[in-house]
Structures are given as C-alpha cells and as structure tokens.
Design an enzyme around this catalytic site. Sequence first.
Site, PDB file in Angstrom:
ATOM      1  N   TYR A   3     -16.017   4.371  -0.524  1.00 54.29           N
ATOM      2  CA  TYR A   3     -14.750   3.855  -1.082  1.00 54.29           C
ATOM      3  C   TYR A   3     -14.182   4.834  -2.107  1.00 54.29           C
ATOM      4  O   TYR A   3     -12.970   4.910  -2.304  1.00 54.29           O
ATOM      5  CB  TYR A   3     -14.978   2.465  -1.690  1.00 54.29           C
ATOM      6  CG  TYR A   3     -13.719   1.656  -1.861  1.00 54.29           C
ATOM      7  CD1 TYR A   3     -13.333   1.192  -3.114  1.00 54.29           C
ATOM      8  CD2 TYR A   3     -12.904   1.338  -0.779  1.00 54.29           C
ATOM      9  CE1 TYR A   3     -12.182   0.440  -3.282  1.00 54.29           C
ATOM     10  CE2 TYR A   3     -11.757   0.590  -0.936  1.00 54.29           C
ATOM     11  CZ  TYR A   3     -11.400   0.131  -2.186  1.00 54.29           C
ATOM     12  OH  TYR A   3     -10.256  -0.610  -2.344  1.00 54.29           O
ATOM     13  N   SER A  22      -5.101  -0.429   7.258  1.00 58.43           N
ATOM     14  CA  SER A  22      -5.583   0.345   6.095  1.00 58.43           C
ATOM     15  C   SER A  22      -7.080   0.619   6.198  1.00 58.43           C
ATOM     16  O   SER A  22      -7.562   1.692   5.846  1.00 58.43           O
ATOM     17  CB  SER A  22      -5.301  -0.433   4.808  1.00 58.43           C
ATOM     18  OG  SER A  22      -3.924  -0.461   4.547  1.00 58.43           O
ATOM     19  N   LYS A  71      -8.724   1.174  -7.912  1.00 57.00           N
ATOM     20  CA  LYS A  71      -8.789  -0.300  -8.019  1.00 57.00           C
ATOM     21  C   LYS A  71      -9.288  -0.725  -9.405  1.00 57.00           C
ATOM     22  O   LYS A  71      -8.862  -1.749  -9.943  1.00 57.00           O
ATOM     23  CB  LYS A  71      -9.673  -0.885  -6.928  1.00 57.00           C
ATOM     24  CG  LYS A  71      -9.109  -0.765  -5.511  1.00 57.00           C
ATOM     25  CD  LYS A  71      -7.764  -1.457  -5.323  1.00 57.00           C
ATOM     26  CE  LYS A  71      -7.360  -1.500  -3.860  1.00 57.00           C
ATOM     27  NZ  LYS A  71      -6.047  -2.144  -3.644  1.00 57.00           N
ATOM     28  N   ILE A 109      -0.105  -3.100  -1.774  1.00 64.34           N
ATOM     29  CA  ILE A 109       0.160  -1.683  -1.511  1.00 64.34           C
ATOM     30  C   ILE A 109      -0.969  -0.827  -2.065  1.00 64.34           C
ATOM     31  O   ILE A 109      -1.401  -1.029  -3.209  1.00 64.34           O
ATOM     32  CB  ILE A 109       1.491  -1.268  -2.188  1.00 64.34           C
ATOM     33  CG1 ILE A 109       2.656  -2.038  -1.566  1.00 64.34           C
ATOM     34  CG2 ILE A 109       1.694   0.236  -2.097  1.00 64.34           C
ATOM     35  CD1 ILE A 109       3.961  -1.884  -2.320  1.00 64.34           C
TER      36      ILE A 109
HETATM   37  C1  LIG Z   1     -16.402   1.345   2.136  1.00 64.65           C
HETATM   38  C2  LIG Z   1     -15.582   0.120   1.815  1.00 64.65           C
HETATM   39  C3  LIG Z   1     -15.524  -0.830   2.999  1.00 64.65           C
HETATM   40  C4  LIG Z   1     -14.636  -2.046   2.706  1.00 64.65           C
HETATM   41  C5  LIG Z   1     -13.226  -1.620   2.365  1.00 64.65           C
HETATM   42  C6  LIG Z   1     -12.288  -2.845   2.303  1.00 64.65           C
HETATM   43  C7  LIG Z   1     -10.889  -2.320   2.121  1.00 64.65           C
HETATM   44  C8  LIG Z   1     -10.067  -2.146   3.233  1.00 64.65           C
HETATM   45  C9  LIG Z   1      -8.771  -1.655   3.080  1.00 64.65           C
HETATM   46  C10 LIG Z   1      -8.306  -1.340   1.812  1.00 64.65           C
HETATM   47  O1  LIG Z   1      -7.020  -0.859   1.604  1.00 64.65           O
HETATM   48  C11 LIG Z   1      -6.783   0.480   1.753  1.00 64.65           C
HETATM   49  C12 LIG Z   1      -5.458   0.905   1.679  1.00 64.65           C
HETATM   50  C13 LIG Z   1      -5.138   2.240   1.885  1.00 64.65           C
HETATM   51  C14 LIG Z   1      -6.147   3.133   2.126  1.00 64.65           C
HETATM   52  O2  LIG Z   1      -5.826   4.468   2.313  1.00 64.65           O
HETATM   53  C15 LIG Z   1      -5.567   4.856   3.605  1.00 64.65           C
HETATM   54  C16 LIG Z   1      -5.608   3.970   4.679  1.00 64.65           C
HETATM   55  C17 LIG Z   1      -5.312   4.476   5.957  1.00 64.65           C
HETATM   56  C18 LIG Z   1      -4.978   5.798   6.113  1.00 64.65           C
HETATM   57  C19 LIG Z   1      -4.957   6.607   4.979  1.00 64.65           C
HETATM   58  O3  LIG Z   1      -4.634   7.907   5.125  1.00 64.65           O
HETATM   59  N1  LIG Z   1      -5.247   6.133   3.747  1.00 64.65           N
HETATM   60  C20 LIG Z   1      -7.473   2.725   2.185  1.00 64.65           C
HETATM   61  C21 LIG Z   1      -7.796   1.368   1.994  1.00 64.65           C
HETATM   62  C22 LIG Z   1      -9.130  -1.521   0.702  1.00 64.65           C
HETATM   63  O4  LIG Z   1      -8.623  -1.189  -0.513  1.00 64.65           O
HETATM   64  C23 LIG Z   1     -10.418  -2.009   0.844  1.00 64.65           C
END
Ligand SMILES: CCCCCCc1ccc(Oc2ccc(Oc3cccc(O)n3)cc2)c(O)c1
Length: 257
Positions: A158, A198, A165, A95
């Site tokens: 990020y 995500s 994280k 999550i």
């Molecule tokens: C620039 C970094 C590229 C690699 C990112 C890998 C990754 C992919 C997905 C990840 O999980 C989330 C979970 C929620 C999140 O927040 C979001 C996601 C979709 C819509 C929103 O409004 N928020 C962002 C990333 C994550 O922590 C890390």
Amino acid sequence: MNLSLEGRTYVIMGVANKRSIAWGIAQALDKAGARLIFTYARERSGANIKKLAETLENKNSLFYQCDVSSDEDIEKTFSAIKEEAGVIHGLAHCIAFAKTEELGGEFLDTTRDGFLLAHNISSYSLTAVSKAARPLMSEGGSIITLTYLGGERVVRNYNIMGAAKASLEASVRYLANDLGKDGIRVNAISAGPIKTVSAKGISDFNSVIKMIEEKSPLRRSVDQEEVGNTALFLMSDLSKGITGENIHVDSGFHIIS
Ligand SMILES: CCCCCCc1ccc(Oc2ccc(Oc3cccc(O)n3)cc2)c(O)c1
C-alpha cells in the site's frame, strides 16, 4: 430522527463506474430520498455516471467535470453548483490516486513527485473541496471521505497511499474541528478491500481479499452496499453527535493483529 434524506442535496465526487464505492454511496443516499450532484475527473467516468444515474429513484441529478488538482476547477465547480442547486447538505469525497509503480515494492523507492502527487490528489483535495463547499452548507452538513487500514498501520504494497491516507485521516480531525461551529461534521469510512477499478492499481490485491475472507471476524469481505449504508448513516441525523471519526466497515479486520 431517522435515516431520511428527503429534500436534501449531496455532492458525490469520484464515481468511476458501477463497481465504485462512490456508486454504492450514491445508491444508498438516493434510496433515502436525496438529490445527488456528481463530479468526475475523466470524460469516460462522466459518460458512465450519466448512464448509471438513470437507474436512480430520483431523476434530478446534476453532473460536473472537476479536476481536484486544480483550485480554479474546484472554485468553478462549486460556484456552478451554488448557481444551480443553492444549498447542499453534504459531500462524499471518494477520490485518490498514486502512481502504480509506487503501489508495490519498497516504500523507500517513493519518489518526491510520486509522494506529492499521491498527497495532492488523495489528501489535500479533501481540504480544498471542503473549503469550496462550506459556503453552500448554510444549513449545516456532513462531509465523508474514504480511507483504508494501510493509513493506520503497514499493509504490504500500500506504501505511498498509506502515508497519504494517514494525512487524510488527520485532515478529517482538523477539518472537523474547524467546521463543527458551522454545524458541519467531517468523518471517514475505512473500507475493507473491494474489487474496484482503483484496486487494480495495487500489487497482489487478490491475496489481501483472500486473507480477509480467512482471518476477519466476519470471515468475508465487505461490499459497496455496506459502505453505502454507513455513508447514509453518517449523512443522516442519526449520526448528529459524530464528527472527526473513522468508522471501519471492514468485517472487523482492523481489530486483528
Ligand atoms: C495492499 C492493500 C490491499 C487493499 C487495498 C484496498 C484499497 C483499494 C483501493 C484504494 O483506492 C485507490 C485509489 C487510487 C489508487 O491509485 C491508482 C489506482 C489505479 C491506477 C493507478 O495508476 N493508481 C490506488 C488505490 C484504496 O485506497 C485501498
């Protein structure tokens, strides 16, 4: 000593759809014989999970809606799980959330409520669910969560999720220390970029996948199944000596400067 999870029950929090890493974890644990209990935040995810669960080998899954921003909801969910399942042997916390407008641009533009929201859902929730799950893990257990390299060093865009994280990874170490005496291990899997719902919230995500395929030691990105297999290892007796750890399932990218 093996990878079997026969006769064991695990809670998996955060399956959104079939591309979720949490679903890769569910499939790996199911193949090893585990009984699974799913929790989800949004109704839509619940509908998706119930359909997906029909494809599992074990047809005895349970489903609960749980909003991890509410301590009351967490309490309610885990007392319902205790009622129905009694003992659980582990938990996969998959999550996280941050506002999309804070997953790009400058970190400096992070707002106070955006910071608090990202840390509330993506970091504090692990401590909250671990506390609620502890009484159900009377036979010991294994808690895992998902993190990303951006929590250890700067990855463009990020931003606030990186700070969250970092907090999550430190929480893994402190929870491991508290829970070790109960025979409960706490570890993180640092997954390489995978195209999930995500990931859609992150600016310029596709350029990162391309870079991994060109620069990582294995010259390819990883998938949900590879993360699922490492989760199975961490839930199984084969990892009994491991706690407070962060295992990178990222084609080795984190070793490259
Ligand atoms: C620039 C970094 C590229 C690699 C990112 C890998 C990754 C992919 C997905 C990840 O999980 C989330 C979970 C929620 C999140 O927040 C979001 C996601 C979709 C819509 C929103 O409004 N928020 C962002 C990333 C994550 O922590 C890390």
